[in-house]
Scaffold this motif. Sequence first.
Motif, PDB file in Angstrom:
ATOM      1  N   TYR A  27     -10.425   8.969 -13.184  1.00 32.93           N
ATOM      2  CA  TYR A  27      -9.626  10.128 -13.597  1.00 32.93           C
ATOM      3  C   TYR A  27      -8.223   9.703 -14.016  1.00 32.93           C
ATOM      4  CZ  TYR A  27      -8.052  14.959 -13.751  1.00 32.93           C
ATOM      5  OH  TYR A  27      -7.560  16.175 -14.173  1.00 32.93           O
ATOM      6  N   GLY A  28      -7.840   8.462 -13.686  1.00 33.67           N
ATOM      7  CA  GLY A  28      -6.522   7.949 -14.041  1.00 33.67           C
ATOM      8  C   GLY A  28      -6.586   7.083 -15.282  1.00 33.67           C
ATOM      9  N   LYS A  29      -5.535   7.151 -16.069  1.00 37.68           N
ATOM     10  CA  LYS A  29      -5.446   6.326 -17.272  1.00 37.68           C
ATOM     11  C   LYS A  29      -4.174   5.491 -17.196  1.00 37.68           C
ATOM     12  CE  LYS A  29      -5.224   6.495 -22.297  1.00 37.68           C
ATOM     13  NZ  LYS A  29      -5.116   7.343 -23.482  1.00 37.68           N
ATOM     14  N   LEU A  30      -4.340   4.173 -17.190  1.00 34.32           N
ATOM     15  CA  LEU A  30      -3.195   3.268 -17.188  1.00 34.32           C
ATOM     16  C   LEU A  30      -2.574   3.231 -18.578  1.00 34.32           C
ATOM     17  CD1 LEU A  30      -4.695   0.286 -15.182  1.00 34.32           C
ATOM     18  CD2 LEU A  30      -2.682   1.624 -14.514  1.00 34.32           C
ATOM     19  N   ILE A  31      -1.261   3.448 -18.643  1.00 34.36           N
ATOM     20  CA  ILE A  31      -0.544   3.409 -19.918  1.00 34.36           C
ATOM     21  C   ILE A  31       0.740   2.621 -19.710  1.00 34.36           C
ATOM     22  CG2 ILE A  31       0.453   4.734 -21.809  1.00 34.36           C
ATOM     23  CD1 ILE A  31      -1.170   7.176 -20.718  1.00 34.36           C
ATOM     24  N   GLN A  32       0.872   1.521 -20.417  1.00 39.99           N
ATOM     25  CA  GLN A  32       2.099   0.732 -20.311  1.00 39.99           C
ATOM     26  C   GLN A  32       3.264   1.544 -20.856  1.00 39.99           C
ATOM     27  OE1 GLN A  32       0.850  -2.841 -22.452  1.00 39.99           O
ATOM     28  NE2 GLN A  32       1.035  -3.945 -20.512  1.00 39.99           N
ATOM     29  N   ALA A  33       4.391   1.487 -20.178  1.00 40.21           N
ATOM     30  CA  ALA A  33       5.565   2.264 -20.574  1.00 40.21           C
ATOM     31  C   ALA A  33       5.987   1.962 -22.008  1.00 40.21           C
ATOM     32  CB  ALA A  33       6.722   2.000 -19.615  1.00 40.21           C
ATOM     33  N   GLU A  34       5.842   0.703 -22.419  1.00 35.94           N
ATOM     34  CA  GLU A  34       6.309   0.342 -23.761  1.00 35.94           C
ATOM     35  C   GLU A  34       5.499   0.975 -24.886  1.00 35.94           C
ATOM     36  OE1 GLU A  34       4.916  -3.632 -21.888  1.00 35.94           O
ATOM     37  OE2 GLU A  34       5.752  -1.752 -21.214  1.00 35.94           O
ATOM     38  N   VAL A  35       4.288   1.448 -24.594  1.00 35.28           N
ATOM     39  CA  VAL A  35       3.471   2.094 -25.629  1.00 35.28           C
ATOM     40  C   VAL A  35       3.225   3.575 -25.355  1.00 35.28           C
ATOM     41  CG1 VAL A  35       2.352  -0.066 -26.296  1.00 35.28           C
ATOM     42  CG2 VAL A  35       1.260   1.422 -24.590  1.00 35.28           C
ATOM     43  N   ALA A  36       3.645   4.055 -24.197  1.00 33.97           N
ATOM     44  CA  ALA A  36       3.431   5.472 -23.854  1.00 33.97           C
ATOM     45  C   ALA A  36       4.207   6.352 -24.814  1.00 33.97           C
ATOM     46  CB  ALA A  36       3.865   5.741 -22.420  1.00 33.97           C
ATOM     47  N   GLY A  37       3.541   7.371 -25.328  1.00 31.89           N
ATOM     48  CA  GLY A  37       4.184   8.309 -26.225  1.00 31.89           C
ATOM     49  C   GLY A  37       4.037   9.731 -25.720  1.00 31.89           C
ATOM     50  N   ALA A  38       4.736  10.638 -26.361  1.00 37.05           N
ATOM     51  CA  ALA A  38       4.699  12.042 -25.954  1.00 37.05           C
ATOM     52  C   ALA A  38       3.270  12.573 -25.947  1.00 37.05           C
ATOM     53  CB  ALA A  38       5.588  12.869 -26.872  1.00 37.05           C
ATOM     54  N   GLU A  39       2.449  12.154 -26.900  1.00 37.07           N
ATOM     55  CA  GLU A  39       1.067  12.644 -26.967  1.00 37.07           C
ATOM     56  C   GLU A  39       0.265  12.210 -25.741  1.00 37.07           C
ATOM     57  OE1 GLU A  39       1.431   8.706 -28.786  1.00 37.07           O
ATOM     58  OE2 GLU A  39       2.473  10.565 -29.263  1.00 37.07           O
ATOM     59  N   ASP A  40       0.552  11.011 -25.215  1.00 37.80           N
ATOM     60  CA  ASP A  40      -0.115  10.546 -23.990  1.00 37.80           C
ATOM     61  C   ASP A  40       0.253  11.437 -22.811  1.00 37.80           C
ATOM     62  OD1 ASP A  40      -1.354   8.111 -25.060  1.00 37.80           O
ATOM     63  OD2 ASP A  40       0.696   7.327 -25.176  1.00 37.80           O
ATOM     64  N   LEU A  41       1.502  11.779 -22.695  1.00 40.32           N
ATOM     65  CA  LEU A  41       1.951  12.597 -21.581  1.00 40.32           C
ATOM     66  C   LEU A  41       1.498  14.045 -21.733  1.00 40.32           C
ATOM     67  CD1 LEU A  41       3.908  10.018 -21.523  1.00 40.32           C
ATOM     68  CD2 LEU A  41       5.228  11.441 -19.983  1.00 40.32           C
ATOM     69  N   LEU A  42       1.455  14.543 -22.956  1.00 38.20           N
ATOM     70  CA  LEU A  42       0.958  15.905 -23.171  1.00 38.20           C
ATOM     71  C   LEU A  42      -0.519  16.021 -22.823  1.00 38.20           C
ATOM     72  CD1 LEU A  42       2.755  16.913 -26.480  1.00 38.20           C
ATOM     73  CD2 LEU A  42       3.018  18.002 -24.237  1.00 38.20           C
ATOM     74  N   TYR A  71      12.767  14.546 -25.214  1.00 38.27           N
ATOM     75  CA  TYR A  71      12.920  15.762 -26.033  1.00 38.27           C
ATOM     76  C   TYR A  71      11.606  16.281 -26.609  1.00 38.27           C
ATOM     77  CZ  TYR A  71      17.823  15.380 -25.162  1.00 38.27           C
ATOM     78  OH  TYR A  71      19.031  15.316 -24.526  1.00 38.27           O
ATOM     79  N   PRO A  72      10.682  15.417 -27.029  1.00 44.92           N
ATOM     80  CA  PRO A  72       9.397  15.948 -27.491  1.00 44.92           C
ATOM     81  C   PRO A  72       8.617  16.709 -26.408  1.00 44.92           C
ATOM     82  CG  PRO A  72       9.682  13.715 -28.309  1.00 44.92           C
ATOM     83  CD  PRO A  72      10.800  13.977 -27.331  1.00 44.92           C
ATOM     84  N   LEU A  73       8.880  16.410 -25.127  1.00 49.62           N
ATOM     85  CA  LEU A  73       8.152  17.082 -24.044  1.00 49.62           C
ATOM     86  C   LEU A  73       8.925  18.244 -23.433  1.00 49.62           C
ATOM     87  CD1 LEU A  73       6.538  14.102 -22.118  1.00 49.62           C
ATOM     88  CD2 LEU A  73       5.568  15.523 -23.906  1.00 49.62           C
ATOM     89  N   LEU A  74      10.186  18.346 -23.739  1.00 52.42           N
ATOM     90  CA  LEU A  74      11.023  19.386 -23.156  1.00 52.42           C
ATOM     91  C   LEU A  74      10.432  20.761 -23.456  1.00 52.42           C
ATOM     92  CD1 LEU A  74      13.610  19.409 -21.490  1.00 52.42           C
ATOM     93  CD2 LEU A  74      14.892  19.722 -23.605  1.00 52.42           C
ATOM     94  N   GLY A  75      10.199  21.534 -22.400  1.00 54.52           N
ATOM     95  CA  GLY A  75       9.618  22.862 -22.543  1.00 54.52           C
ATOM     96  C   GLY A  75       8.107  22.884 -22.693  1.00 54.52           C
ATOM     97  N   ARG A  76       7.463  21.721 -22.532  1.00 55.94           N
ATOM     98  CA  ARG A  76       6.016  21.660 -22.769  1.00 55.94           C
ATOM     99  C   ARG A  76       5.208  21.156 -21.579  1.00 55.94           C
ATOM    100  NH1 ARG A  76       5.272  18.650 -28.344  1.00 55.94           N
ATOM    101  NH2 ARG A  76       3.245  19.685 -28.285  1.00 55.94           N
TER     102      ARG A  76
END
Length: 157
Positions: A27-42, A71-76
């Motif tokens: 259920y967990g997905k490893l994502i390196q910080a250097e490649v993590a993007g707003a779409e990953d977090l959304l 900022y891309p995630l603010l409010g989302r």
Amino acid sequence: MLAIIWHSRTGASMALAEAAALGAQGYGKLIQAEVAGAEDLLAAAGYLFVCPENLGTMSGMMKEMFDRCYYPLLGRVEGRAYATIIATGSDGHGAQAQVDRIVTGWRLRRVAEPLIVNTAAQTPEAILAPKVLLPDVLRKAEEMGEALATGLEQGIF
């Protein structure tokens, strides 16, 4: 899905993130910080941020991830669950406070106490050396991953 966003310089945070992913049982997905993007977090229902404390703060790469995504995630992402694991040579609370302050703006909800792993590395050689963590420490990270994944899957968080 639990996004396990991580950064590591000497292996401690990577080992902790991998242990958490093992506990999350798919259920967990490893994502390196250097490649993590707003779409990953959304795409995630919750977050586990895993990083070292460097000079009393979170690692620069983790901070850069927050800078890119803030900022891309603010409010989302309001109300989503989060937890943290900090690898440190002494204290860890500076990095912990930084993460907490940043995610307050996203209105995330802490669902587990911070796990601060102190390697006691105090000399330049020890600080820069690859880290090998004890099984009981890795088990704590695994348990955190399992608890977060279970809570997200069952709608508790």
